[in-house]
Design a protein around this motif. Structure first.
Motif, PDB file in Angstrom:
ATOM      1  N   GLY A 154     -11.144   0.164  -3.472  1.00  0.00           N
ATOM      2  CA  GLY A 154     -10.280   1.300  -3.756  1.00  0.00           C
ATOM      3  C   GLY A 154      -9.443   1.094  -4.999  1.00  0.00           C
ATOM      4  O   GLY A 154      -9.274   2.019  -5.811  1.00  0.00           O
ATOM      5  N   HIS A 155      -8.933  -0.109  -5.199  1.00  0.00           N
ATOM      6  CA  HIS A 155      -8.066  -0.327  -6.352  1.00  0.00           C
ATOM      7  C   HIS A 155      -8.843  -0.656  -7.616  1.00  0.00           C
ATOM      8  O   HIS A 155      -8.320  -0.465  -8.721  1.00  0.00           O
ATOM      9  CB  HIS A 155      -7.015  -1.392  -6.027  1.00  0.00           C
ATOM     10  CG  HIS A 155      -5.876  -0.814  -5.256  1.00  0.00           C
ATOM     11  ND1 HIS A 155      -4.798  -0.193  -5.853  1.00  0.00           N
ATOM     12  CD2 HIS A 155      -5.658  -0.690  -3.921  1.00  0.00           C
ATOM     13  CE1 HIS A 155      -3.972   0.246  -4.939  1.00  0.00           C
ATOM     14  NE2 HIS A 155      -4.472  -0.030  -3.750  1.00  0.00           N
ATOM     15  N   ASP A 172      -9.137   2.710  -8.761  1.00  0.00           N
ATOM     16  CA  ASP A 172      -7.880   3.133  -9.380  1.00  0.00           C
ATOM     17  C   ASP A 172      -7.857   2.751 -10.845  1.00  0.00           C
ATOM     18  O   ASP A 172      -7.521   3.569 -11.722  1.00  0.00           O
ATOM     19  CB  ASP A 172      -6.707   2.490  -8.629  1.00  0.00           C
ATOM     20  CG  ASP A 172      -5.358   2.867  -9.210  1.00  0.00           C
ATOM     21  OD1 ASP A 172      -5.238   3.978  -9.774  1.00  0.00           O
ATOM     22  OD2 ASP A 172      -4.419   2.063  -9.112  1.00  0.00           O
ATOM     23  N   SER A 180       0.838  -1.204   0.000  1.00  0.00           N
ATOM     24  CA  SER A 180       0.000   0.000   0.000  1.00  0.00           C
ATOM     25  C   SER A 180       0.872   1.254   0.000  1.00  0.00           C
ATOM     26  O   SER A 180       0.565   2.238  -0.686  1.00  0.00           O
ATOM     27  CB  SER A 180      -0.927   0.006   1.215  1.00  0.00           C
ATOM     28  OG  SER A 180      -1.849  -1.053   1.158  1.00  0.00           O
ATOM     29  N   ASN A 234      -6.967   4.357  -0.393  1.00  0.00           N
ATOM     30  CA  ASN A 234      -5.939   3.345  -0.635  1.00  0.00           C
ATOM     31  C   ASN A 234      -4.670   3.579   0.172  1.00  0.00           C
ATOM     32  O   ASN A 234      -3.897   2.639   0.408  1.00  0.00           O
ATOM     33  CB  ASN A 234      -5.596   3.287  -2.129  1.00  0.00           C
ATOM     34  CG  ASN A 234      -6.712   2.682  -2.958  1.00  0.00           C
ATOM     35  OD1 ASN A 234      -7.515   1.901  -2.458  1.00  0.00           O
ATOM     36  ND2 ASN A 234      -6.772   3.060  -4.218  1.00  0.00           N
ATOM     37  N   ILE A 256      -9.792  -2.198   0.281  1.00  0.00           N
ATOM     38  CA  ILE A 256      -8.715  -2.066  -0.697  1.00  0.00           C
ATOM     39  C   ILE A 256      -9.159  -2.563  -2.069  1.00  0.00           C
ATOM     40  O   ILE A 256      -8.812  -1.962  -3.101  1.00  0.00           O
ATOM     41  CB  ILE A 256      -7.464  -2.824  -0.218  1.00  0.00           C
ATOM     42  CG1 ILE A 256      -6.859  -2.127   1.008  1.00  0.00           C
ATOM     43  CG2 ILE A 256      -6.415  -2.905  -1.329  1.00  0.00           C
ATOM     44  CD1 ILE A 256      -5.698  -2.875   1.629  1.00  0.00           C
TER      45      ILE A 256
END
Length: 406
Positions: free
Chosen positions: A342-343, A346, A268, A312, A339
């Motif tokens: 969150g990714h 991304d 992270s 993140n 996560i």
């Protein structure tokens, strides 16, 4: 006791897939921007197919890293890594299907009521766009369909070949023992890491960075790689927690969990460092052809863009700082799920602004398609785990892993 997918788990997976499909269809039929609908749908197919492929590639990389470094502690979770990395087979199919559609439609553009092209995924696939763009012409040696497909086939040939080899030798080792297969995996893993180190950057240039074809970044490949490695560790952790909750992986102890937690914590920070490094250098240089990438996201996706970074970075940093948190199942599951979201966001931010312009949004179309892909991913991985004992046999470092303590 060998692992089998329970009836309840199958029902949950099917329910999630059906709910996802319904949400996706409702979103399509209630969409209020019809001229952007096709581009929105295809960009989401690209996001989800790449996101779950990246998870499998991150697991394959980590598996090879364990072989190449002759790491002992991770032997007990090796089959979980093999299960996650097995999705590279399906990931290759889904990604190539999206690429085939985009190639057929010259980059996936839509023509609006005014006769203008909107919602391009790959502008450089459309010869009309290239003819009128000096920058695209200058990059045409690299950004063209022939080279794109040739490179993509090479990428997947490498990943599928090495996955098949690692898996085959792993199962063979259960039967034969000794060190011959171990040292063969060691040599093959070293070669794979070299190949992956190069191709993991070049495929991000081809598959994602070329969506913003006028822009470029020397950190881009490493940035995307850090995200895929992190999400692979997160999925591995979630699977281990699930399996232990079902009475499997009894030799996986708190120290194994702690080590995985440290990987998630450290990766992270790596992802955050690369995110900030790329942003800081462009902000400091303040060159128009470079900062346009960030300016557009600041102006049109500010909440999503900065929200994604804050989640993140801060969630793992604040919650996983302590030793106890890295060993607490409930805390780890919650952080891992955050996560994952969150990714995924991304990857969304890497793709959608370049395709949809200011018209991108996160709604039930995105949620529904994510649930469909996630259901397929979970079922494939769990089904792979039923094909072999979850605890390897005859690995030279198996005893060390069973008695791992930190």
């Amino acid at each position: 006791m060998e692992f089998q997918i329970s009836g309840k788990a199958k029902k949950s997976i099917i329910t999630a897939a059906v709910v996802g499909l319904i949400l996706f269809l409702v979103g399509v039929f209630t969409n209020n921007e019809p001229e952007y609908l096709k581009s929105r749908v295809i960009s989401n197919f690209l996001i989800d197919s790449l996101f779950f492929l990246f998870i499998s590639l991150g697991a394959l990389f980590f598996l090879a890293l364990q072989y190449a470094t002759e790491t002992g502690w991770s032997v007990a979770i090796k089959r979980v890594l093999e299960g996650v990395s097995s999705y590279v087979i399906i990931g290759a199919i889904t990604v190539c299907a999206v690429f085939a559609y985009l190639s057929f439609t010259d980059g996936g553009y839509t023509v609006n009521d005014h006769g203008h092209h909107v919602g391009h995924v790959y502008e450089w696939m459309d010869h009309h766009m290239v003819e009128n763009d000096a920058i695209l012409q200058g990059k045409s040696g690299f950004l063209n369909k022939t080279f794109f497909w040739g490179a993509t086939i090479v990428y997947f040939a490498i990943y599928l070949l090495f996955y098949r080899g690692f898996r085959k030798r792993s199962l063979q080792e259960d039967l034969e023992g000794g060190t011959k297969l171990h040292f063969k995996n060691f040599a093959k893993a070293a070669l794979f890491l070299v190949l992956f180190g190069y191709t993991s950057s070049t495929f991000t240039w081809h598959w994602i960075m070329s969506i913003d074809a006028h822009w470029f970044s020397t950190l881009y490949g490493w940035y995307v790689f850090s995200g895929m490695w992190l999400t692979a560790m997160v999925c591995t952790m979630l699977l281990i927690m699930y399996l232990k909750g079902k009475g499997h992986l009894e030799k996986v102890n708190d120290s194994h969990i702690h080590d995985l937690g440290k990987w998630i914590f450290a990766l992270s920070f790596l992802w955050s460092y690369l995110f900030f490094s790329q942003f800081m250098l462009y902000w400091y240089a303040n060159m128009g052809e470079e900062v346009v990438y960030y300016l557009f996201r600041f102006e049109n996706y500010k909440v999503i863009f900065w929200g994604m970074f804050i989640i993140n970075f801060t969630i793992p940093m604040l919650i996983l700082m302590s030793r106890e948190a890295k060993r607490h199942a409930g805390i780890l599951i919650v952080v891992c799920l955050i996560i994952i979201v969150g990714h995924w966001t991304d990857v969304y931010m890497l793709i959608t602004p370049g395709v949809m312009g200011e018209h991108g949004k996160i709604g039930i179309i995105e949620l529904g398609l994510f649930l469909v892909f996630a259901s397929g991913f979970v079922f494939w991985v769990l089904n792979t785990l039923t094909k072999a004992p979850l605890m390897p046999k005859n690995h030279p470092y198996l005893d060390e892993s069973k008695h791992h303590e930190i």
